[in-house]
Design a protein around this motif. Structure first.
Motif, short mmCIF file in Angstrom:
data_model
loop_
_atom_site.label_atom_id
_atom_site.label_comp_id
_atom_site.label_asym_id
_atom_site.label_seq_id
_atom_site.Cartn_x
_atom_site.Cartn_y
_atom_site.Cartn_z
N ASP A 20 -3.72 7.88 -3.28
CA ASP A 20 -4.83 8.55 -3.95
C ASP A 20 -5.83 9.15 -2.96
N GLY A 21 -5.50 9.08 -1.67
CA GLY A 21 -6.36 9.65 -0.65
C GLY A 21 -7.37 8.69 -0.06
N THR A 22 -7.47 7.47 -0.60
CA THR A 22 -8.42 6.48 -0.08
C THR A 22 -7.73 5.61 0.96
N PHE A 23 -8.49 4.68 1.53
CA PHE A 23 -7.98 3.81 2.59
C PHE A 23 -8.25 2.36 2.23
N ARG A 24 -7.37 1.47 2.68
CA ARG A 24 -7.68 0.05 2.57
C ARG A 24 -7.25 -0.67 3.84
N PHE A 25 -8.08 -1.61 4.23
CA PHE A 25 -7.86 -2.42 5.43
C PHE A 25 -7.97 -3.88 4.98
N LEU A 26 -6.87 -4.60 5.07
CA LEU A 26 -6.78 -5.93 4.47
C LEU A 26 -6.69 -7.01 5.53
N GLY A 27 -7.32 -8.14 5.24
CA GLY A 27 -7.18 -9.31 6.11
C GLY A 27 -7.83 -9.19 7.47
N ILE A 28 -8.94 -8.45 7.57
CA ILE A 28 -9.64 -8.33 8.85
C ILE A 28 -10.43 -9.61 9.12
#
Length: 443
Positions: A20-28
């Motif tokens: 969808d054009g967004t970003f996700r950064f998981l478990g930082i």
């Protein structure tokens, strides 16, 4: 999905560029894994790294057992040591964006819950130019049991450490550290209220949203001392980090069950035992008293509210209704009333739309409002908890209200004052009530 790299203060992280054009950064990681000598310590900043850290899958979650036999929210349990991690969902991983930020603290009675729930996906907030951060923290004994040889309120310290990480790093993910709103539901709503009363948390957020917030009374320091004594008497294990540090997760959870779920003939204790408490340092006074009688959160815009039938599923039904009033509605109304008398920016709501799902029919139950607020009506578990075809128009309205509050500090209905006592009623046709308590008495 393709990868993208953002540099944090401790090292680069590689997240996902979503379809969808967004970003996700998981478990930082926002702190080192709380294991070994750090198991019952205050959170310690992460060890820096140089190679990009894979942030494409949720990190470990605090190990726990279900708070109840039926859990409304899907709450994945992910094994691993590094439970002090967070997830960032952003529409633009660009330091120039300076977007408002919503930091979400999950519920679960301070002993359960998971930041990896699909109900907490940030896509809808990203669509509306809000950065969402969801955080994990230590639960139960590890987070909240008073121990004579360990820092108090370790779970609270985790919340603060996560907020400090947001302050120091969120710019790189497109967020504005000066426009942070904290929010949470149930125990997470209690966390929000607690953070309003914690001096060292001030300056880390500009607004607060407490959803069905639960802060249990009494909360004094003497209560914490009694809880430690009760823990030892019920389990036979000293309430010390030295005695607990080397136990396995399962052994610690067994002790927690012995403490919180005593057998026949044991002395009855409050419903929620392992919660934030007064320690004279981090939490200087009972949260409820600080909000109602003190200056806590005086200048912080606050939205708070509850569902119409929070715990009505409890048996017998009259007990459930009493729990709804005792744990949620009465304290929420008192906080709103006190802040109104002091002229503090406050908005009150009651969520009244009722589920049609089997077992939940006719109830605006605990957690029912979250899929609407996050605009995730198609997420796993929603139809089981709400029923088929919950109204998208209500999700549009409630979600937009949260966005407006995070962005503009205005949730779209009149504030709660002593003149009007305006209360948003979230139903299929949302309205504003005046003097909710009188309405309830007359209904």
């Amino acid at each position: 999905m393709t990868g993208t790299i953002v540099r944090t203060g401790h090292g680069p992280v590689r997240g996902e560029h979503r379809t969808d054009g967004t970003f996700r950064f998981l478990g930082i990681p926002y702190a080192q894994p709380p294991v070994g000598e750090l198991r019952f310590a205050a959170p310690v900043p992460p060890v820096s790294w140089t190679e990009p850290l894979d942030a494409t899958a949720y990190g470990p979650t605090a190990q726990r057992r279900a708070f109840a036999e039926v859990t409304t929210i899907p709450e994945p349990s992910i094994p691993g040591e590094g439970v002090l991690n967070l997830n960032v969902f952003t529409p633009a991983a660009d330091p120039e964006s300076a977007l408002p930020v919503l930091v979400w603290i999950h519920g679960g009675g301070y002993v359960a819950g998971s930041a990896a729930s699909p109900w907490y996906d940030g896509a809808a907030f990203n669509r509306d130019d809000v950065v969402l951060v969801t955080i994990g923290y230590r639960l139960g004994i590890e987070g909240f049991l008073p121990l004579e040889d360990a820092p108090a309120n370790r779970g609270v310290r985790d919340w603060i450490a996560a907020l400090e990480w947001v302050r120091d790093n969120i710019t790189a993910f497109g967020g504005d550290p000066a426009k942070v709103t904290i929010a949470g539901q149930s125990a997470g709503g209690g966390a929000v209220q607690t953070l309003l009363a914690v001096p060292s948390a001030q300056g880390l957020f500009r607004a607060a949203l407490s959803v069905s917030g639960a802060v249990v009374q009494p909360q004094g320091r003497n209560v914490a001392e009694k809880l430690s004594a009760h823990f030892t008497s019920r389990t036979g294990v000293p309430a010390t980090a030295a005695a607990l540090r080397d136990l396995s997760d399962d052994d610690l959870l067994d002790l927690q069950d012995q403490f919180c779920k005593p057998g026949p003939g044991s002395e009855a204790l409050p419903m929620l035992l392992l919660t934030p408490y007064v320690d004279g340092e981090l939490v200087p006074e009972p949260v409820y008293e600080a909000l109602v009688d003190g200056e806590a959160g005086a200048d912080i815009p606050l939205v708070l509210g509850f569902t119409a039938h929070e715990f009505h599923l409890a048996q017998p039904p009259e007990l459930g209704a009493a729990l709804t009033d005792t744990l949620f509605r009465t304290p929420g109304l008192a906080i709103a009333e006190a802040r109104a008398h002091a002229g503090r920016p406050t908005w009150l709501y009651q969520f009244e739309w009722q589920a049609t799902a089997p077992g939940f029919e006719g109830l605006a139950h605990h957690c029912i409002d979250l899929p609407f607020a996050f605009d995730v009506l198609n997420a796993p578990g929603v139809s089981e908890a709400l029923g088929n075809h919950p109204p998208q128009t209500l999700a549009d309205a409630l979600h937009e209200s949260w966005v407006r509050f995070v962005r503009d500090l205005d949730p779209s209905w009149p504030s709660y004052t002593t003149d009007t006592r305006a209360t948003r009623i979230w139903s299929a046709e949302p309205r504003v009530a005046h003097d909710l308590l009188r309405e309830l008495r007359e209904s």
